[in-house]
Design a protein around this motif. Sequence first.
Motif, PDB file in Angstrom:
ATOM      1  N   ILE A 108       3.104   6.549  -2.497  1.00 34.55           N
ATOM      2  CA  ILE A 108       1.979   5.588  -2.455  1.00 34.55           C
ATOM      3  C   ILE A 108       1.594   5.734  -3.959  1.00 34.55           C
ATOM      4  O   ILE A 108       1.613   6.628  -4.561  1.00 34.55           O
ATOM      5  CB  ILE A 108       0.866   6.276  -1.749  1.00 34.55           C
ATOM      6  CG1 ILE A 108       0.911   6.035   0.012  1.00 34.55           C
ATOM      7  CG2 ILE A 108      -0.492   5.628  -1.858  1.00 34.55           C
ATOM      8  CD1 ILE A 108       0.100   6.678   0.780  1.00 34.55           C
ATOM      9  N   ASP A 133       0.869  -1.114  -0.172  1.00 32.62           N
ATOM     10  CA  ASP A 133      -0.052   0.117   0.111  1.00 32.62           C
ATOM     11  C   ASP A 133       0.883   1.183  -0.026  1.00 32.62           C
ATOM     12  O   ASP A 133       0.508   2.351  -0.428  1.00 32.62           O
ATOM     13  CB  ASP A 133      -0.928  -0.076   1.274  1.00 32.62           C
ATOM     14  CG  ASP A 133      -1.875  -1.113   1.172  1.00 32.62           C
ATOM     15  OD1 ASP A 133      -2.618  -1.250   0.242  1.00 32.62           O
ATOM     16  OD2 ASP A 133      -1.883  -1.946   2.286  1.00 32.62           O
ATOM     17  N   ASP A 165      -0.987   4.226  -6.242  1.00 38.04           N
ATOM     18  CA  ASP A 165      -2.496   3.519  -6.197  1.00 38.04           C
ATOM     19  C   ASP A 165      -2.851   3.096  -7.534  1.00 38.04           C
ATOM     20  O   ASP A 165      -3.988   2.889  -7.900  1.00 38.04           O
ATOM     21  CB  ASP A 165      -3.557   4.272  -5.304  1.00 38.04           C
ATOM     22  CG  ASP A 165      -3.839   5.715  -5.912  1.00 38.04           C
ATOM     23  OD1 ASP A 165      -3.366   5.914  -7.242  1.00 38.04           O
ATOM     24  OD2 ASP A 165      -4.833   6.199  -5.416  1.00 38.04           O
TER      25      ASP A 165
END
Length: 474
Positions: free
Chosen positions: A182, A150, A184
């Motif tokens: 991060i 993550d 995503d």
Amino acid sequence: MTTFLGLPALSSPSQPAAGARPGAATGPVAGRPTVILAYPKIDHEKDYVYHWMPFSLLTLAKPLIESGLVNVVLFDGNQRDKQAWEAFLDEHLDAAVCIGVSIMTGGGQIGHALDMVHAAKKRVSCPPVVFGGPHVNVLSEQTAVHPLVDAVLTGPGQNSILQYVQSLLGRLPRRLVPGLRIDDGEQVLTGKPNPPRTGILGAYPWSLLNVADYIRDDPTVAPRTLNYVSSQGCVYKCDFCYEKIYKRKYSAMLAGDLLDDIADLKQRFGINGVKFYDADFFVNLQRAMGFCDGLVERGLDLRWAASINPNDILKARKKGLPLLERIAESGCSRLLMGVESGNDRVLDEVVKKEITREKILDVAADIAAHKILGSYTFIVGFPGETDAEVEDTYTLIEELRQLDPVPETRVHLFAPYPGVGELWDKAVAMGFEPPDSLEGWSRFDYYTSLTPWTSEETAARAREATRMRLAPAR
Ligand code: B12
């Protein structure tokens, strides 16, 4: 993301305060979220007998505990198996704000990390999983894009993990988390830089582990030996080395604080040996001398071992400091030194070791004259290294083995470290194909031939020239 209500104030820690004696009670406080720190198993060499403490995670745990914001629990995959991890998740996952996982390149650790995270992610209550550690510090982007990851935190984790947890708890914007990345899939979020200065180590929260499990009989040190890390970074330029990521910044505990910690460990756990795993214990000569003198003055009566750069000994001589005398008098039984090569061109142009073969022999003779066991490591298979240059390494090993006490010698195969130094670029230019995913890196094995120009014969000869006093029973 889980939200937590009724969080305790940041300024009211009830777990031990900064500088408290290590190992003071760190029991969980009801109502606080938990940070899970996980050290995945390393597939040690065959016949490996030693137990290693996850100092990376102990270092991270300290600021978290001192903040009073969270409880911290630590799982060491070198001590506990998959079933124990499942039971650990049963116990802690519901209260967990995140799982922090440490990875280094090689030793199969990355594969074990992925297995552990996979098991956690199967559960509905799995919080964000954040990766850090040496592998992340060299390949942050590749790590961050993995579907099981993550977030990643690059750089010294003690300067970022608390801020990351605060961001998860809605107390700090993510852009203020040092070293955060991060990915995503749609956007990349990055935090502020996390500089390589690490700050002071030590006073580790021992109570997160069962210290007795890590004490071992080390034939080169003492029957009750414990590992210890007292500094981070290194000032030298060796081109193959991971430590370059610290940009030659060096942070170390003061001699007095270190002695206090060691005395405490001796008193509480009955250790009689310490093996330092600092990249170079002797960078600061005054600190090193202070440590040696302190051991004698306090009558600690310990045997110890540590890594040293040959230049530390030469610098001490130049300054007129009786370094080796003090080291020997204080109970040091073994000095580990990366010699790397017996050929002056390789030492100078390839490794950037800032030393010559002649000076290595001089320093090694001095170590032996002080009755200290020298443990010398070499690397063969550098890109562009000729057979004659490799031969120089083996003749140097033979010369060193004439010393009394006969030194240990270990020959490694050159393994390109991702992103570190010119050697990495040279290796790639010469046909080395690095893995392009975490799965690929999890199969990366430093003990087999990794580069297209290194033959199985070269690998076999390196194994043959490796003579260590590994197992106490032997
Ligand atoms: C002790 C040690 C070991 C122990 C195991 C460590 C353990 N705890 O179980 C043993 C001996 C088993 C070992 C083995 C290997 N090791 Co080793 N090892 C070390 C050593 C000497 C100390 C590690 C340590 O505790 N450092 C102190 C802590 C405080 O620092 P740290 O681990 O870097 O952690 C900091 C950051 O990385 C970050 N961080 C770490 N984890 C996490 C997690 C999170 C969530 C976050 C946010 C941050 C974070 O914050 C920490 C605090 O600042 C280091 C060199 C060094 N001096 O660091 C090499 C080192 C880690 N090892 C290395 C390697 C390559 C290996 C091997 C794979 C190969 C080899 N030839 O040595 C083998 C594997 C065995 C095999 N069969 O293949 C390399 C890793 C390079 C890389 N790119 O990953 C290092 C850096 C040595 C070097 N200079 O090349 N090793």
